[in-house]
Design a protein around this motif. Structure first.
Motif, PDB file in Angstrom:
ATOM      1  N   HIS A 121       0.821  -1.218   0.000  1.00 36.87           N
ATOM      2  CA  HIS A 121       0.000   0.000   0.000  1.00 36.87           C
ATOM      3  C   HIS A 121       0.850   1.262   0.000  1.00 36.87           C
ATOM      4  CE1 HIS A 121      -3.470  -2.491   0.692  1.00 36.87           C
ATOM      5  NE2 HIS A 121      -2.890  -3.020   1.741  1.00 36.87           N
ATOM      6  N   GLY A 122       2.019   1.218   0.629  1.00 37.02           N
ATOM      7  CA  GLY A 122       2.876   2.395   0.730  1.00 37.02           C
ATOM      8  C   GLY A 122       3.671   2.354   2.028  1.00 37.02           C
ATOM      9  N   LEU A 123       3.954   3.518   2.547  1.00 38.53           N
ATOM     10  CA  LEU A 123       4.702   3.647   3.793  1.00 38.53           C
ATOM     11  C   LEU A 123       3.728   3.680   4.960  1.00 38.53           C
ATOM     12  CD1 LEU A 123       7.412   4.209   5.280  1.00 38.53           C
ATOM     13  CD2 LEU A 123       6.950   6.646   4.915  1.00 38.53           C
ATOM     14  N   GLU A 124       3.948   2.810   5.943  1.00 37.80           N
ATOM     15  CA  GLU A 124       3.103   2.761   7.129  1.00 37.80           C
ATOM     16  C   GLU A 124       3.966   3.096   8.336  1.00 37.80           C
ATOM     17  OE1 GLU A 124       0.676  -0.754   7.521  1.00 37.80           O
ATOM     18  OE2 GLU A 124       0.737  -1.068   5.359  1.00 37.80           O
ATOM     19  N   ILE A 125       3.466   4.003   9.168  1.00 36.73           N
ATOM     20  CA  ILE A 125       4.187   4.442  10.358  1.00 36.73           C
ATOM     21  C   ILE A 125       3.261   4.280  11.555  1.00 36.73           C
ATOM     22  CG2 ILE A 125       5.348   6.377  11.491  1.00 36.73           C
ATOM     23  CD1 ILE A 125       5.723   7.584   8.654  1.00 36.73           C
ATOM     24  N   ARG A 126       3.796   3.697  12.623  1.00 30.05           N
ATOM     25  CA  ARG A 126       3.043   3.575  13.874  1.00 30.05           C
ATOM     26  C   ARG A 126       3.872   4.220  14.972  1.00 30.05           C
ATOM     27  NH1 ARG A 126       1.205  -2.594  14.294  1.00 30.05           N
ATOM     28  NH2 ARG A 126       3.446  -2.804  14.532  1.00 30.05           N
ATOM     29  N   ARG A 127       3.202   5.021  15.794  1.00 29.19           N
ATOM     30  CA  ARG A 127       3.877   5.644  16.923  1.00 29.19           C
ATOM     31  C   ARG A 127       2.842   6.088  17.940  1.00 29.19           C
ATOM     32  NH1 ARG A 127       6.312  10.128  13.187  1.00 29.19           N
ATOM     33  NH2 ARG A 127       4.410  10.926  12.304  1.00 29.19           N
ATOM     34  N   GLY A 128       3.333   6.426  19.128  1.00 34.25           N
ATOM     35  CA  GLY A 128       2.463   6.927  20.183  1.00 34.25           C
ATOM     36  C   GLY A 128       2.467   6.024  21.389  1.00 34.25           C
ATOM     37  N   VAL A 129       2.670   6.611  22.563  1.00 33.54           N
ATOM     38  CA  VAL A 129       2.670   5.854  23.811  1.00 33.54           C
ATOM     39  C   VAL A 129       1.262   5.812  24.365  1.00 33.54           C
ATOM     40  CG1 VAL A 129       3.583   5.764  26.172  1.00 33.54           C
ATOM     41  CG2 VAL A 129       5.075   6.442  24.280  1.00 33.54           C
ATOM     42  N   TRP A 130       0.658   6.962  24.580  1.00 37.48           N
ATOM     43  CA  TRP A 130      -0.707   6.990  25.115  1.00 37.48           C
ATOM     44  C   TRP A 130      -1.733   7.053  23.986  1.00 37.48           C
ATOM     45  CZ3 TRP A 130       2.259  10.714  28.322  1.00 37.48           C
ATOM     46  CH2 TRP A 130       2.701  10.121  29.490  1.00 37.48           C
ATOM     47  N   TRP A 131      -1.540   7.950  23.051  1.00 39.00           N
ATOM     48  CA  TRP A 131      -2.420   8.050  21.899  1.00 39.00           C
ATOM     49  C   TRP A 131      -1.676   7.445  20.722  1.00 39.00           C
ATOM     50  CZ3 TRP A 131      -2.278  11.733  25.661  1.00 39.00           C
ATOM     51  CH2 TRP A 131      -3.485  12.032  26.251  1.00 39.00           C
ATOM     52  N   ARG A 132      -2.184   6.348  20.227  1.00 37.88           N
ATOM     53  CA  ARG A 132      -1.519   5.624  19.145  1.00 37.88           C
ATOM     54  C   ARG A 132      -1.935   6.193  17.804  1.00 37.88           C
ATOM     55  NH1 ARG A 132      -0.069   0.645  21.833  1.00 37.88           N
ATOM     56  NH2 ARG A 132       0.671   1.474  23.803  1.00 37.88           N
ATOM     57  N   HIS A 133      -0.958   6.342  16.932  1.00 36.82           N
ATOM     58  CA  HIS A 133      -1.198   6.842  15.578  1.00 36.82           C
ATOM     59  C   HIS A 133      -0.709   5.805  14.580  1.00 36.82           C
ATOM     60  CE1 HIS A 133      -1.944  10.916  17.083  1.00 36.82           C
ATOM     61  NE2 HIS A 133      -0.962  10.670  17.925  1.00 36.82           N
ATOM     62  N   ARG A 134      -1.497   5.582  13.588  1.00 38.50           N
ATOM     63  CA  ARG A 134      -1.090   4.723  12.466  1.00 38.50           C
ATOM     64  C   ARG A 134      -1.285   5.540  11.209  1.00 38.50           C
ATOM     65  NH1 ARG A 134      -3.965   0.516   9.352  1.00 38.50           N
ATOM     66  NH2 ARG A 134      -2.339  -0.716   8.350  1.00 38.50           N
ATOM     67  N   ILE A 135      -0.192   5.828  10.543  1.00 37.75           N
ATOM     68  CA  ILE A 135      -0.215   6.670   9.353  1.00 37.75           C
ATOM     69  C   ILE A 135       0.136   5.793   8.156  1.00 37.75           C
ATOM     70  CG2 ILE A 135       0.807   8.678   8.226  1.00 37.75           C
ATOM     71  CD1 ILE A 135       1.641   9.559  11.118  1.00 37.75           C
ATOM     72  N   VAL A 136      -0.688   5.837   7.140  1.00 38.78           N
ATOM     73  CA  VAL A 136      -0.423   5.103   5.906  1.00 38.78           C
ATOM     74  C   VAL A 136      -0.351   6.123   4.779  1.00 38.78           C
ATOM     75  CG1 VAL A 136      -1.225   3.341   4.308  1.00 38.78           C
ATOM     76  CG2 VAL A 136      -1.643   3.076   6.762  1.00 38.78           C
ATOM     77  N   VAL A 137       0.793   6.163   4.117  1.00 42.83           N
ATOM     78  CA  VAL A 137       0.977   7.050   2.974  1.00 42.83           C
ATOM     79  C   VAL A 137       0.954   6.171   1.727  1.00 42.83           C
ATOM     80  CG1 VAL A 137       2.446   8.769   1.883  1.00 42.83           C
ATOM     81  CG2 VAL A 137       2.426   8.560   4.379  1.00 42.83           C
ATOM     82  N   PRO A 138      -0.141   6.207   0.961  1.00 43.30           N
ATOM     83  CA  PRO A 138      -0.218   5.364  -0.242  1.00 43.30           C
ATOM     84  C   PRO A 138       0.857   5.753  -1.254  1.00 43.30           C
ATOM     85  CG  PRO A 138      -2.363   6.304   0.298  1.00 43.30           C
ATOM     86  CD  PRO A 138      -1.350   6.980   1.168  1.00 43.30           C
ATOM     87  N   ARG A 139       1.382   4.759  -1.926  1.00 41.12           N
ATOM     88  CA  ARG A 139       2.422   5.003  -2.943  1.00 41.12           C
ATOM     89  C   ARG A 139       1.935   5.987  -4.006  1.00 41.12           C
ATOM     90  NH1 ARG A 139       6.711   1.077  -3.086  1.00 41.12           N
ATOM     91  NH2 ARG A 139       6.297  -0.578  -1.598  1.00 41.12           N
ATOM     92  N   SER A 140       0.662   5.886  -4.366  1.00 39.76           N
ATOM     93  CA  SER A 140       0.135   6.738  -5.434  1.00 39.76           C
ATOM     94  C   SER A 140       0.059   8.208  -5.018  1.00 39.76           C
ATOM     95  CB  SER A 140      -1.250   6.250  -5.850  1.00 39.76           C
ATOM     96  OG  SER A 140      -2.142   6.340  -4.759  1.00 39.76           O
ATOM     97  N   ARG A 141       0.086   8.505  -3.711  1.00 44.54           N
ATOM     98  CA  ARG A 141      -0.012   9.887  -3.244  1.00 44.54           C
ATOM     99  C   ARG A 141       1.349  10.537  -3.013  1.00 44.54           C
ATOM    100  NH1 ARG A 141      -4.795  12.430  -3.217  1.00 44.54           N
ATOM    101  NH2 ARG A 141      -4.191  13.519  -1.349  1.00 44.54           N
ATOM    102  N   ILE A 142       2.419   9.760  -3.037  1.00 38.90           N
ATOM    103  CA  ILE A 142       3.747  10.303  -2.745  1.00 38.90           C
ATOM    104  C   ILE A 142       4.223  11.140  -3.922  1.00 38.90           C
ATOM    105  CG2 ILE A 142       6.164   9.728  -2.319  1.00 38.90           C
ATOM    106  CD1 ILE A 142       5.175   7.240  -0.826  1.00 38.90           C
ATOM    107  N   GLN A 143       4.564  12.402  -3.649  1.00 37.40           N
ATOM    108  CA  GLN A 143       5.079  13.313  -4.668  1.00 37.40           C
ATOM    109  C   GLN A 143       6.608  13.268  -4.712  1.00 37.40           C
ATOM    110  OE1 GLN A 143       3.069  15.315  -6.719  1.00 37.40           O
ATOM    111  NE2 GLN A 143       1.489  13.986  -5.886  1.00 37.40           N
ATOM    112  N   HIS A 144       7.219  13.485  -3.563  1.00 37.68           N
ATOM    113  CA  HIS A 144       8.673  13.406  -3.455  1.00 37.68           C
ATOM    114  C   HIS A 144       9.047  13.243  -1.987  1.00 37.68           C
ATOM    115  CE1 HIS A 144       8.069  17.702  -2.656  1.00 37.68           C
ATOM    116  NE2 HIS A 144       9.247  17.693  -2.058  1.00 37.68           N
TER     117      HIS A 144
END
Length: 164
Positions: free
Chosen positions: A99-122
């Motif tokens: 799908h693209g780049l996936e990032i997970r972070r957060g100790v108390w509030w968890r964040h999962r960020i997915v950057v689709p390959r098709s949306r990446i500009q540079h």
């Protein structure tokens, strides 16, 4: 374990082996910066208490309260500067998926960020002088759109950031 369980598994549990943790030097740098900040602020607090004790000859209840608050502040600063970065490091991971780049972070509030390959500009790589000395970098992925149009992934090994 189904695919959804793997996608939301905690980093470091072995349930999702394709997630990678940040470079260990990122933790060292965070603790170094946090320790320096805690030391500077603690020195200011102690100097303030000493000056306050010199100015007010009869030390009363107010000074005792100030000492207790100063000790609590110093304990919090040490925790925030030296211990909390370990928790943040353990809860941060990333992976490249179909799908693209996936990032997970957060100790108390968890964040999962997915950057689709098709949306990446540079992408950009950013390194300050301390990051260079520790061999780490920040990868900045720019996407199409206005809200959250760039995503930062701090704490990668410099070579990993360049290869991504």
């Amino acid at each position: 374990m189904n695919e959804e369980d793997v996608a939301f598994a905690e980093p470091g549990t072995g349930a999702s082996p394709d997630y990678r943790s940040l470079d260990p030097n990122h933790l060292k740098l965070d603790r170094l910066l946090g320790g320096i900040f805690a030391a500077i602020v603690s020195c200011i607090v102690v100097i303030g208490l000493v000056v306050g004790a010199m100015v007010n000859a009869p030390l009363g209840f107010g000074f005792a309260v100030a000492v207790v608050l100063a000790v609590l502040a110093i304990v919090f600063l040490v925790w925030a500067g030296l211990i909390y970065p370990g928790f943040a490091y353990r809860h941060a991971s990333w992976r490249l998926s179909p799908h693209g780049l996936e990032i997970r972070r957060g100790v108390w509030w968890r964040h999962r960020i997915v950057v689709p390959r098709s949306r990446i500009q540079h992408s950009d790589i950013e390194q300050g002088p301390l990051q260079r000395s520790f061999g780490i970098a920040t990868l900045i992925v720019h996407t199409a759109g206005t809200k959250n149009s760039s995503v930062r992934l701090e704490g990668l090994a410099a070579k990993t950031a360049e290869s991504l």
